[in-house]
Scaffold this active site. Structure first.
Site, PDB file in Angstrom:
ATOM      1  NE  ARG A 101      -3.461   2.488   2.798  1.00  0.00           N
ATOM      2  CZ  ARG A 101      -3.115   3.631   3.567  1.00  0.00           C
ATOM      3  NH1 ARG A 101      -2.419   3.248   3.957  1.00  0.00           N
ATOM      4  NH2 ARG A 101      -4.793   3.953   3.614  1.00  0.00           N
ATOM      5  CE  LYS A 152      -8.704   5.355   5.090  1.00  0.00           C
ATOM      6  NZ  LYS A 152      -8.675   5.315   3.912  1.00  0.00           N
ATOM      7  CB  SER A 203     -12.084  -1.005   2.902  1.00  0.00           C
ATOM      8  OG  SER A 203     -10.746  -1.072   2.803  1.00  0.00           O
TER       9      SER A 203
HETATM   10  N1  3NM Z   1      -7.958   1.382   6.156  1.00  0.00           N
HETATM   11  P1  3NM Z   1      -2.919   0.458  11.493  1.00  0.00           P
HETATM   12  S1  3NM Z   1      -7.599   2.407   9.267  1.00  0.00           S
HETATM   13  C1  3NM Z   1      -5.623   1.195   5.919  1.00  0.00           C
HETATM   14  O1  3NM Z   1     -10.321   2.238   8.276  1.00  0.00           O
HETATM   15  C2  3NM Z   1      -6.583   1.929   7.213  1.00  0.00           C
HETATM   16  O2  3NM Z   1     -10.374   1.438   6.190  1.00  0.00           O
HETATM   17  C3  3NM Z   1      -8.747   1.908   7.285  1.00  0.00           C
HETATM   18  O3  3NM Z   1      -3.449   1.055  10.058  1.00  0.00           O
HETATM   19  C4  3NM Z   1      -9.939   1.894   7.278  1.00  0.00           C
HETATM   20  O4  3NM Z   1      -2.838  -0.931  11.628  1.00  0.00           O
HETATM   21  C5  3NM Z   1      -6.079   1.737   8.197  1.00  0.00           C
HETATM   22  O5  3NM Z   1      -1.424   1.575  11.749  1.00  0.00           O
HETATM   23  C6  3NM Z   1      -5.257   2.132   8.908  1.00  0.00           C
HETATM   24  O6  3NM Z   1      -3.785   1.535  13.008  1.00  0.00           O
HETATM   25  C7  3NM Z   1      -4.747   1.046   9.771  1.00  0.00           C
END
Ligand code: 3NM
Length: 222
Positions: free
Chosen positions: A46, A146, A117
């Site tokens: 990503r 994010k 997603s």
């Molecule tokens: N998508 P971490 S939250 C890439 O809610 C991504 O769809 C999300 O990163 C969504 O594991 C997210 O560091 C970030 O919290 C996840």
């Protein structure tokens, strides 16, 4: 090539690591190698957001990371960039709600793995109708990774989707660590997807190991 079976995908999605160069403090190659040694079961490239690589540099890193995944038989998916996924013959693509429509991506990628997603039941149903193989559902917990993530929904969203009859493989995403991974599995997810819990860990290997243990312990309770 046939579409992957639900059972095989459920098995592979247990510890799903997502990463781009801007999520790492060490070289992404070393982070991914350690993560694999620690027990991740799935990988998504990503390369997105502030400081992300583009063009030839992005392609070169993708190839490097794909080669490690191939060596260890870990599925390699590309986030959003369908053309890159096809050019590299990646194992699949993951798209968000703002990306190209899932049915259009499905037509382009044939039987490759398609992850979508989804943040609620409507999005989940539409993704399935349009050909998703699995859903990424979040953010479960607050995330710093994010910047445009929605508000954290807690594990209830997972329980809700299962109660409403969503049966395809689901991974939770957003703020997941070895400390809260069990709740995610108990609420109905087949696996956890994480960025920073592994990419920013002092020891990505140890962190992946702890996540894998938490997930496997919770799955064995089922
Ligand atoms: N998508 P971490 S939250 C890439 O809610 C991504 O769809 C999300 O990163 C969504 O594991 C997210 O560091 C970030 O919290 C996840």
């Amino acid at each position: 090539m046939e579409r992957i079976s639900t059972k095989q995908l459920q098995e592979q999605l247990r510890v799903y690591f997502i990463m781009g160069s801007n999520n790492c403090e060490k070289h992404p190659f070393d982070v991914l190698t350690e993560a694999i040694e620690g027990g991740i079961t799935f990988f998504q490239f990503r390369e997105k957001g502030h400081g992300a690589l583009s063009g030839a540099e992005k392609v070169a890193l993708a190839k490097e990371l794909q080669a490690i995944c191939r060596k260890y038989s870990i599925p390699f998916l590309v986030n959003d960039d369908v053309e890159l996924a096809l050019a590299l013959d990646a194992d699949g693509v993951h798209i968000g709600q703002e990306d190209e429509r899932a049915d259009i991506v499905r037509r382009k990628i044939g039987a490759k793995i398609l992850g979508v997603s989804a943040h609620n039941l409507d999005e989940a149903k539409r993704a399935i109708e349009q050909g998703a193989d699995y859903l990424g559902v979040g953010p479960i917990f607050p995330t710093n990774t994010k910047t445009d993530a929605k508000e954290a929904q807690g594990v209830e969203v997972l329980r809700h989707l299962r109660e409403q009859g969503i049966t395809i493989p689901i991974v939770g995403i957003g703020g997941i660590t070895a400390d809260n991974a069990k709740e995610v599995i108990r609420a109905g997810a087949d696996g956890v997807s994480v960025i920073s819990a592994i990419s920013l860990a002092n020891s990505p290997k140890e962190s992946a190991k702890q996540l894998a243990k938490a997930v496997d312990d919770a799955l064995h309770e089922k």
